[in-house]
Write a protein that holds these residues in place. Structure first.
Motif, PDB file in Angstrom:
ATOM      1  N   VAL A 193      -3.469   1.445 -14.754  1.00  0.00           N
ATOM      2  CA  VAL A 193      -2.630   0.268 -15.019  1.00  0.00           C
ATOM      3  C   VAL A 193      -2.803  -0.785 -13.924  1.00  0.00           C
ATOM      4  O   VAL A 193      -2.988  -1.973 -14.212  1.00  0.00           O
ATOM      5  N   CYS A 194      -2.776  -0.378 -12.666  1.00  0.00           N
ATOM      6  CA  CYS A 194      -2.878  -1.336 -11.561  1.00  0.00           C
ATOM      7  C   CYS A 194      -4.263  -1.990 -11.511  1.00  0.00           C
ATOM      8  O   CYS A 194      -4.382  -3.207 -11.301  1.00  0.00           O
ATOM      9  N   LEU A 195      -5.320  -1.206 -11.711  1.00  0.00           N
ATOM     10  CA  LEU A 195      -6.677  -1.756 -11.672  1.00  0.00           C
ATOM     11  C   LEU A 195      -6.906  -2.753 -12.803  1.00  0.00           C
ATOM     12  O   LEU A 195      -7.482  -3.830 -12.591  1.00  0.00           O
TER      13      LEU A 195
ATOM     14  N   LEU B 110       2.489  -7.231 -11.098  1.00  0.00           N
ATOM     15  CA  LEU B 110       2.632  -7.037 -12.541  1.00  0.00           C
ATOM     16  C   LEU B 110       2.381  -5.576 -12.895  1.00  0.00           C
ATOM     17  O   LEU B 110       3.164  -4.963 -13.639  1.00  0.00           O
ATOM     18  N   GLY B 111       1.301  -4.998 -12.362  1.00  0.00           N
ATOM     19  CA  GLY B 111       1.008  -3.597 -12.634  1.00  0.00           C
ATOM     20  C   GLY B 111       2.107  -2.669 -12.165  1.00  0.00           C
ATOM     21  O   GLY B 111       2.444  -1.690 -12.843  1.00  0.00           O
ATOM     22  N   MET B 112       2.692  -2.965 -11.019  1.00  0.00           N
ATOM     23  CA  MET B 112       3.748  -2.111 -10.480  1.00  0.00           C
ATOM     24  C   MET B 112       5.070  -2.257 -11.225  1.00  0.00           C
ATOM     25  O   MET B 112       5.999  -1.478 -11.021  1.00  0.00           O
ATOM     26  N   ASN B 113       5.160  -3.245 -12.097  1.00  0.00           N
ATOM     27  CA  ASN B 113       6.348  -3.435 -12.922  1.00  0.00           C
ATOM     28  C   ASN B 113       6.169  -2.870 -14.324  1.00  0.00           C
ATOM     29  O   ASN B 113       6.973  -3.165 -15.214  1.00  0.00           O
ATOM     30  N   LEU B 114       5.130  -2.064 -14.529  1.00  0.00           N
ATOM     31  CA  LEU B 114       4.844  -1.497 -15.846  1.00  0.00           C
ATOM     32  C   LEU B 114       4.905   0.031 -15.786  1.00  0.00           C
ATOM     33  O   LEU B 114       4.715   0.621 -14.725  1.00  0.00           O
TER      34      LEU B 114
ATOM     35  N   LEU C 285       0.803  -1.228   0.000  1.00  0.00           N
ATOM     36  CA  LEU C 285       0.000   0.000   0.000  1.00  0.00           C
ATOM     37  C   LEU C 285       0.839   1.284   0.000  1.00  0.00           C
ATOM     38  O   LEU C 285       0.510   2.232  -0.737  1.00  0.00           O
ATOM     39  N   PRO C 286       1.909   1.399   0.814  1.00  0.00           N
ATOM     40  CA  PRO C 286       2.703   2.638   0.741  1.00  0.00           C
ATOM     41  C   PRO C 286       3.257   2.910  -0.652  1.00  0.00           C
ATOM     42  O   PRO C 286       3.215   4.057  -1.125  1.00  0.00           O
ATOM     43  N   ALA C 287       3.764   1.864  -1.326  1.00  0.00           N
ATOM     44  CA  ALA C 287       4.295   2.048  -2.679  1.00  0.00           C
ATOM     45  C   ALA C 287       3.181   2.394  -3.660  1.00  0.00           C
ATOM     46  O   ALA C 287       3.372   3.200  -4.577  1.00  0.00           O
ATOM     47  N   LEU C 288       2.007   1.788  -3.485  1.00  0.00           N
ATOM     48  CA  LEU C 288       0.874   2.101  -4.356  1.00  0.00           C
ATOM     49  C   LEU C 288       0.440   3.553  -4.180  1.00  0.00           C
ATOM     50  O   LEU C 288       0.203   4.265  -5.159  1.00  0.00           O
ATOM     51  N   LEU C 289       0.319   3.987  -2.932  1.00  0.00           N
ATOM     52  CA  LEU C 289      -0.081   5.371  -2.672  1.00  0.00           C
ATOM     53  C   LEU C 289       0.953   6.353  -3.217  1.00  0.00           C
ATOM     54  O   LEU C 289       0.591   7.407  -3.763  1.00  0.00           O
ATOM     55  N   ALA C 290       2.237   6.007  -3.063  1.00  0.00           N
ATOM     56  CA  ALA C 290       3.287   6.869  -3.617  1.00  0.00           C
ATOM     57  C   ALA C 290       3.179   6.949  -5.136  1.00  0.00           C
ATOM     58  O   ALA C 290       3.334   8.029  -5.732  1.00  0.00           O
ATOM     59  N   SER C 291       2.888   5.821  -5.787  1.00  0.00           N
ATOM     60  CA  SER C 291       2.768   5.832  -7.246  1.00  0.00           C
ATOM     61  C   SER C 291       1.565   6.658  -7.688  1.00  0.00           C
ATOM     62  O   SER C 291       1.621   7.359  -8.700  1.00  0.00           O
ATOM     63  N   PHE C 292       0.451   6.587  -6.937  1.00  0.00           N
ATOM     64  CA  PHE C 292      -0.716   7.406  -7.271  1.00  0.00           C
ATOM     65  C   PHE C 292      -0.372   8.891  -7.132  1.00  0.00           C
ATOM     66  O   PHE C 292      -0.824   9.720  -7.920  1.00  0.00           O
TER      67      PHE C 292
ATOM     68  N   GLU D 186       8.542   1.318  -8.633  1.00  0.00           N
ATOM     69  CA  GLU D 186       9.927   1.563  -8.240  1.00  0.00           C
ATOM     70  C   GLU D 186      10.205   3.020  -7.901  1.00  0.00           C
ATOM     71  O   GLU D 186      11.340   3.381  -7.595  1.00  0.00           O
ATOM     72  N   ILE D 187       9.178   3.874  -7.925  1.00  0.00           N
ATOM     73  CA  ILE D 187       9.389   5.308  -7.845  1.00  0.00           C
ATOM     74  C   ILE D 187       9.929   5.775  -6.497  1.00  0.00           C
ATOM     75  O   ILE D 187      10.724   6.692  -6.423  1.00  0.00           O
ATOM     76  N   CYS D 188       9.523   5.149  -5.386  1.00  0.00           N
ATOM     77  CA  CYS D 188       9.882   5.671  -4.061  1.00  0.00           C
ATOM     78  C   CYS D 188      10.447   4.549  -3.192  1.00  0.00           C
ATOM     79  O   CYS D 188       9.708   3.681  -2.719  1.00  0.00           O
ATOM     80  N   ALA D 189      11.758   4.563  -2.962  1.00  0.00           N
ATOM     81  CA  ALA D 189      12.402   3.526  -2.153  1.00  0.00           C
ATOM     82  C   ALA D 189      11.911   3.559  -0.709  1.00  0.00           C
ATOM     83  O   ALA D 189      11.787   2.513  -0.062  1.00  0.00           O
ATOM     84  N   LEU D 190      11.625   4.740  -0.191  1.00  0.00           N
ATOM     85  CA  LEU D 190      11.133   4.851   1.183  1.00  0.00           C
ATOM     86  C   LEU D 190       9.834   4.081   1.373  1.00  0.00           C
ATOM     87  O   LEU D 190       9.664   3.369   2.366  1.00  0.00           O
ATOM     88  N   ALA D 191       8.915   4.198   0.422  1.00  0.00           N
ATOM     89  CA  ALA D 191       7.643   3.487   0.515  1.00  0.00           C
ATOM     90  C   ALA D 191       7.848   1.975   0.487  1.00  0.00           C
ATOM     91  O   ALA D 191       7.169   1.222   1.211  1.00  0.00           O
TER      92      ALA D 191
END
Length: 331
Positions: free
Chosen positions: A47-49, A85-89, A30-37, A198-203
């Protein structure tokens, strides 16, 4: 006097289950997803949905139509595959290509081998690598940050890994364009931002902390991968700092953190013992550095994990835990 009835083992049951661990991974993502949004906006959500919906559909359809068994959608495994898969696109990836990737991930990477627990390779990475080989232009078109309402017409740019690759090829000005390690750690990447996850390493590290706290995974695989890449990248940087990037920039760039934390740690495709996991992680780190610096692609994490997935049975065979009650043989 009543008879003592001894049932079959196991006599003690743990609280872990497939569902608990899979949904734990979802929470950790979830933290990485929220950061990507936040950084990518509409494109990331689309893409994720689509990826999740397609993976759930194909698992249901294959179970019902081909395997003639009840679908196991509620165990969370198809959901995790769809998210990864979505987070790798890229966040501007065409919808029909996402659906094709989901079909390959679930149909070829997972259900061909019998379903959950029987696949030798990480299904999400099978789908990603298929898309990378089949549609290289779409898979290497990286939108820049801040285009919250853009999707198909998003402006693209060069990723940090691409700039590192250009420096290795002899473009001495490429490293000057790299974001700082702190910016990559926080997700402040003004060039092409790479894939969604991959956008935010902290997340991603927040997700790692959650999974370690809940004992969903152990530290052995992610720490051995990240540590190996850091050491090797540091040695290269010390030898030639004008050609090779700072080791902190290297570990925060690309899909290294996402792969080390969420994909290399897949229960089915990684070794069972801690010693085996360390061997597996170090090998992934070495392969990643080799592919990134001397291979055809700027990123090498996906290929490194899939290669070591193939070696997991061999590692399990030769790195076995000591049997309970076993007496060491006399020399």
């Amino acid at each position: 006097m009543g008879k003592l009835v001894v049932s079959l083992s196991p006599h003690a049951h743990g609280t872990d289950s497939v569902e608990k661990n899979m949904y734990g991974v979802v929470i950790a993502l979830l933290p990485a997803l929220l950061a990507s949004f936040y950084f990518f906006g509409l494109g990331s959500a689309i893409v994720c949905l689509v990826s999740v919906a397609a993976c759930l559909f194909f698992e249901w359809a294959i179970c019902k139509a081909l395997l003639k068994r009840e679908p196991s959608l509620l165990d969370g495994s198809a959901l995790v595959t769809g998210l990864l898969l979505g987070m790798n696109l890229p966040s501007n990836f065409p919808l029909w290509m996402i659906i094709v990737g989901a079909l390959v991930a679930i149909g070829v990477g997972k259900m061909t081998f019998g379903g959950l627990g029987q696949n030798p390779f990480n299904p999400a990475l099978v789908g990603r690598c298929f898309l990378l080989v089949s549609f290289p232009t779409a898979m290497t078109s990286w939108p820049t940050e801040g285009q919250w309402m853009a999707y198909t017409d998003a402006e693209t740019g060069a990723t940090p890994l691409y700039l590192m690759k250009e420096a290795i090829k002899g473009n001495t000005d490429a490293l000057d364009q790299l974001p700082s390690a702190l910016d990559m750690f926080l997700g402040n990447v003004q060039t092409g931002a790479g894939t969604i996850g991959e956008i935010c390493a902290l997340a991603l590290l927040l997700g790692l902390a959650f999974m370690l706290w809940k004992k969903i995974i152990t530290w052995h695989i992610p720490v051995s991968i990240i540590g190996t890449v850091f050491v090797l990248a540091g040695l290269l940087w010390l030898v030639d700092c004008k050609t090779y990037a700072d080791p902190f920039q290297v570990i925060f760039a690309g899909g290294l953190m996402l792969g080390a934390i969420f994909m290399a740690t897949d229960y089915v495709t990684s070794p069972m013992t801690h010693k085996g996991q360390l061997i597996y992680g170090v090998a992934i780190g070495v392969l990643t550095v080799i592919i990134r610096n001397w291979g055809a692609y700027p990123e090498g994490m996906s290929f490194a994990i899939l290669i070591m997935n193939a070696f997991t049975p061999l590692i399990n065979m030769y790195v076995k835990p000591k049997r309970f009650g076993e007496v060491p043989a006399k020399k």
